[in-house]
Enzyme design. Sequence first.
Site, PDB file in Angstrom:
ATOM      1  N   CYS A  48     -10.856 -11.593   0.359  1.00 54.35           N
ATOM      2  CA  CYS A  48     -10.585 -11.726   1.786  1.00 54.35           C
ATOM      3  C   CYS A  48     -11.870 -11.415   2.549  1.00 54.35           C
ATOM      4  O   CYS A  48     -12.473 -10.367   2.340  1.00 54.35           O
ATOM      5  CB  CYS A  48      -9.486 -10.750   2.189  1.00 54.35           C
ATOM      6  SG  CYS A  48      -9.160 -10.726   3.962  1.00 54.35           S
ATOM      7  N   CYS A  51     -11.235  -8.060   4.754  1.00 59.93           N
ATOM      8  CA  CYS A  51     -11.027  -6.713   4.212  1.00 59.93           C
ATOM      9  C   CYS A  51     -11.478  -6.549   2.767  1.00 59.93           C
ATOM     10  O   CYS A  51     -11.451  -5.446   2.239  1.00 59.93           O
ATOM     11  CB  CYS A  51      -9.557  -6.306   4.339  1.00 59.93           C
ATOM     12  SG  CYS A  51      -8.487  -7.080   3.109  1.00 59.93           S
ATOM     13  N   CYS A  97      -3.261 -12.488   4.032  1.00 60.41           N
ATOM     14  CA  CYS A  97      -3.711 -11.387   3.188  1.00 60.41           C
ATOM     15  C   CYS A  97      -2.733 -10.238   3.370  1.00 60.41           C
ATOM     16  O   CYS A  97      -2.449  -9.817   4.492  1.00 60.41           O
ATOM     17  CB  CYS A  97      -5.116 -10.954   3.609  1.00 60.41           C
ATOM     18  SG  CYS A  97      -5.664  -9.432   2.812  1.00 60.41           S
ATOM     19  N   CYS A 100      -4.647  -6.932   5.110  1.00 63.52           N
ATOM     20  CA  CYS A 100      -5.091  -6.848   6.516  1.00 63.52           C
ATOM     21  C   CYS A 100      -4.381  -7.850   7.412  1.00 63.52           C
ATOM     22  O   CYS A 100      -4.625  -7.870   8.617  1.00 63.52           O
ATOM     23  CB  CYS A 100      -6.597  -7.027   6.604  1.00 63.52           C
ATOM     24  SG  CYS A 100      -7.163  -8.712   6.329  1.00 63.52           S
ATOM     25  N   CYS A 120      -3.397 -23.757  -0.170  1.00 60.32           N
ATOM     26  CA  CYS A 120      -4.429 -24.514   0.527  1.00 60.32           C
ATOM     27  C   CYS A 120      -5.100 -23.548   1.504  1.00 60.32           C
ATOM     28  O   CYS A 120      -4.509 -23.183   2.517  1.00 60.32           O
ATOM     29  CB  CYS A 120      -3.761 -25.683   1.257  1.00 60.32           C
ATOM     30  SG  CYS A 120      -4.926 -26.795   2.028  1.00 60.32           S
TER      31      CYS A 120
HETATM   32 ZN   LIG Z   1      -7.611  -9.077   4.052  1.00 59.14          ZN
END
Ligand SMILES: [Zn+2]
Length: 132
Positions: A48, A51, A97, A100, A120
Amino acid sequence: MSDKVRKSDDEWRQQLTPEQYAVCREEATERAFTGKYWDHHESGTYRCVACGAALFSSDAKFDSGTGWPSFAAPATAETVETKEDRKLFVRRTEVHCARCGSHLGHVFDDGPRPTGLRYCINSASLDFEKKG
Ligand SMILES: [Zn+2]
């Protein structure tokens, strides 16, 4: 997961580039074939960008021909959360995610076997870490 990351819009704005902010926090979608990872084939982990959580492994990446990085499965079942997106006439499932809350992309059910799923994902929400 107990280590959730929560930040204000201002904090995210300072941390992320305008493009990353638009995708991760405002649920924008980058234009197909413009991101840095749709045609990326190295082995490693996609994290990510907001984060650092490990979201997808290159092992699950496949060439979907859509112009976005596509994965058959997340790194672990807990790493992403999904939510139904009713903004358009077509129902889609958003992928976030889990740590976060950043918007990553969408998941569709036309992926390769055995999962049958196609995550995707916007390149702008990912940060690649090469294996080794
Ligand atoms: Zn994240």
